[in-house]
Design a protein around this motif. Structure first.
Motif, PDB file in Angstrom:
ATOM      1  N   LEU A  21       5.822   2.440   6.262  1.00 18.42           N
ATOM      2  CA  LEU A  21       5.352   1.059   6.350  1.00 18.42           C
ATOM      3  C   LEU A  21       4.569   0.650   5.109  1.00 18.42           C
ATOM      4  CD1 LEU A  21       4.386   0.951  10.126  1.00 18.42           C
ATOM      5  CD2 LEU A  21       6.283  -0.274   9.018  1.00 18.42           C
ATOM      6  N   ALA A  22       3.771   1.556   4.566  1.00 19.71           N
ATOM      7  CA  ALA A  22       3.009   1.242   3.346  1.00 19.71           C
ATOM      8  C   ALA A  22       3.956   0.994   2.171  1.00 19.71           C
ATOM      9  CB  ALA A  22       2.030   2.366   3.026  1.00 19.71           C
ATOM     10  N   GLU A  23       4.986   1.815   2.045  1.00 19.60           N
ATOM     11  CA  GLU A  23       5.930   1.644   0.935  1.00 19.60           C
ATOM     12  C   GLU A  23       6.757   0.366   1.102  1.00 19.60           C
ATOM     13  OE1 GLU A  23       8.079   2.154  -2.605  1.00 19.60           O
ATOM     14  OE2 GLU A  23       6.093   2.801  -1.940  1.00 19.60           O
ATOM     15  N   VAL A  24       7.178   0.076   2.314  1.00 20.06           N
ATOM     16  CA  VAL A  24       7.935  -1.158   2.546  1.00 20.06           C
ATOM     17  C   VAL A  24       7.045  -2.375   2.263  1.00 20.06           C
ATOM     18  CG1 VAL A  24       9.075  -2.565   4.314  1.00 20.06           C
ATOM     19  CG2 VAL A  24       9.594  -0.116   4.140  1.00 20.06           C
ATOM     20  N   ARG A  25       5.788  -2.332   2.684  1.00 16.31           N
ATOM     21  CA  ARG A  25       4.853  -3.434   2.386  1.00 16.31           C
ATOM     22  C   ARG A  25       4.712  -3.605   0.880  1.00 16.31           C
ATOM     23  NH1 ARG A  25       0.649  -1.558   4.643  1.00 16.31           N
ATOM     24  NH2 ARG A  25       0.990  -2.524   6.657  1.00 16.31           N
ATOM     25  N   ARG A  26       4.564  -2.499   0.153  1.00 14.74           N
ATOM     26  CA  ARG A  26       4.438  -2.568  -1.301  1.00 14.74           C
ATOM     27  C   ARG A  26       5.681  -3.222  -1.906  1.00 14.74           C
ATOM     28  NH1 ARG A  26       6.150  -0.891  -5.789  1.00 14.74           N
ATOM     29  NH2 ARG A  26       7.685   0.579  -4.980  1.00 14.74           N
ATOM     30  N   ARG A  27       6.842  -2.821  -1.439  1.00 15.59           N
ATOM     31  CA  ARG A  27       8.081  -3.382  -1.973  1.00 15.59           C
ATOM     32  C   ARG A  27       8.246  -4.855  -1.605  1.00 15.59           C
ATOM     33  NH1 ARG A  27      12.437   0.786  -3.356  1.00 15.59           N
ATOM     34  NH2 ARG A  27      11.205   2.670  -3.656  1.00 15.59           N
ATOM     35  N   PHE A  28       7.870  -5.220  -0.390  1.00  9.67           N
ATOM     36  CA  PHE A  28       7.904  -6.642  -0.019  1.00  9.67           C
ATOM     37  C   PHE A  28       7.047  -7.452  -0.982  1.00  9.67           C
ATOM     38  CE2 PHE A  28       8.740  -6.202   4.885  1.00  9.67           C
ATOM     39  CZ  PHE A  28      10.077  -5.955   4.637  1.00  9.67           C
ATOM     40  N   ARG A  29       5.829  -6.998  -1.211  1.00 10.23           N
ATOM     41  CA  ARG A  29       4.896  -7.745  -2.056  1.00 10.23           C
ATOM     42  C   ARG A  29       5.346  -7.789  -3.509  1.00 10.23           C
ATOM     43  NH1 ARG A  29      -0.891  -6.109   0.785  1.00 10.23           N
ATOM     44  NH2 ARG A  29      -0.441  -7.273   2.694  1.00 10.23           N
ATOM     45  N   ALA A  30       6.035  -6.742  -3.960  1.00 13.68           N
ATOM     46  CA  ALA A  30       6.551  -6.702  -5.333  1.00 13.68           C
ATOM     47  C   ALA A  30       7.922  -7.377  -5.434  1.00 13.68           C
ATOM     48  CB  ALA A  30       6.640  -5.254  -5.817  1.00 13.68           C
TER      49      ALA A  30
END
Length: 137
Positions: A21-30
């Motif tokens: 979830l942290a990595e997906v959130r990072r990718r969403f934001r980027a």
């Protein structure tokens, strides 16, 4: 935890649901795309036999353990990962997409199944925006 199928190596690089979830959130934001695979025993068998499946699997960005045999193998290899079933991650990932205002596309078996799944997800996840439903032939 890695599995080798020359010339490809498949790494379980998402050790638990929090990391995923942290990595997906990072990718969403980027505004970065990604491909997610949930490796299980059936996939290991297909990976050993099907070169096209290996090639596609090797292109996945994020891989998590979707089966207890994978978790057990990771412990034997001294690189333990947690069980992260893909089916258990649908709602958390949809919720994250809704919070981050990222549109979602659903891919599935039939238009009817996608319509029902989409309606159930939209009811369960306020603010979820499903922009496409794709049922390949």
């Amino acid at each position: 935890m890695e599995f080798s199928f020359p010339p490809h190596r498949i790494a379980v690089n998402m050790p638990d649901s929090g990391a995923l979830l942290a990595e997906v959130r990072r990718r969403f934001r980027a505004q970065e795309g990604f491909a997610l695979a949930t490796i299980n025993l059936d996939h290991l068998v297909k990976l050993s036999r099907d070169p096209d499946f290996r090639r596609v699997y090797a292109a996945q960005d994020l891989v998590c353990a979707d089966g207890n045999p994978i978790v057990w193998l990771s412990k034997l290899a001294g690189k333990p990962v947690s069980l992260v079933p893909g089916s258990d991650m649908v709602v958390p990932l949809a919720s994250l997409a809704a919070r981050e205002e990222v549109p979602v596309a659903l891919m599935g078996s039939t238009d009817e199944a996608l319509s029902e799944a989409g309606a159930a997800l939209e009811e369960r996840v306020p603010g979820l925006r499903i922009v496409s439903r794709i049922a390949p032939p």
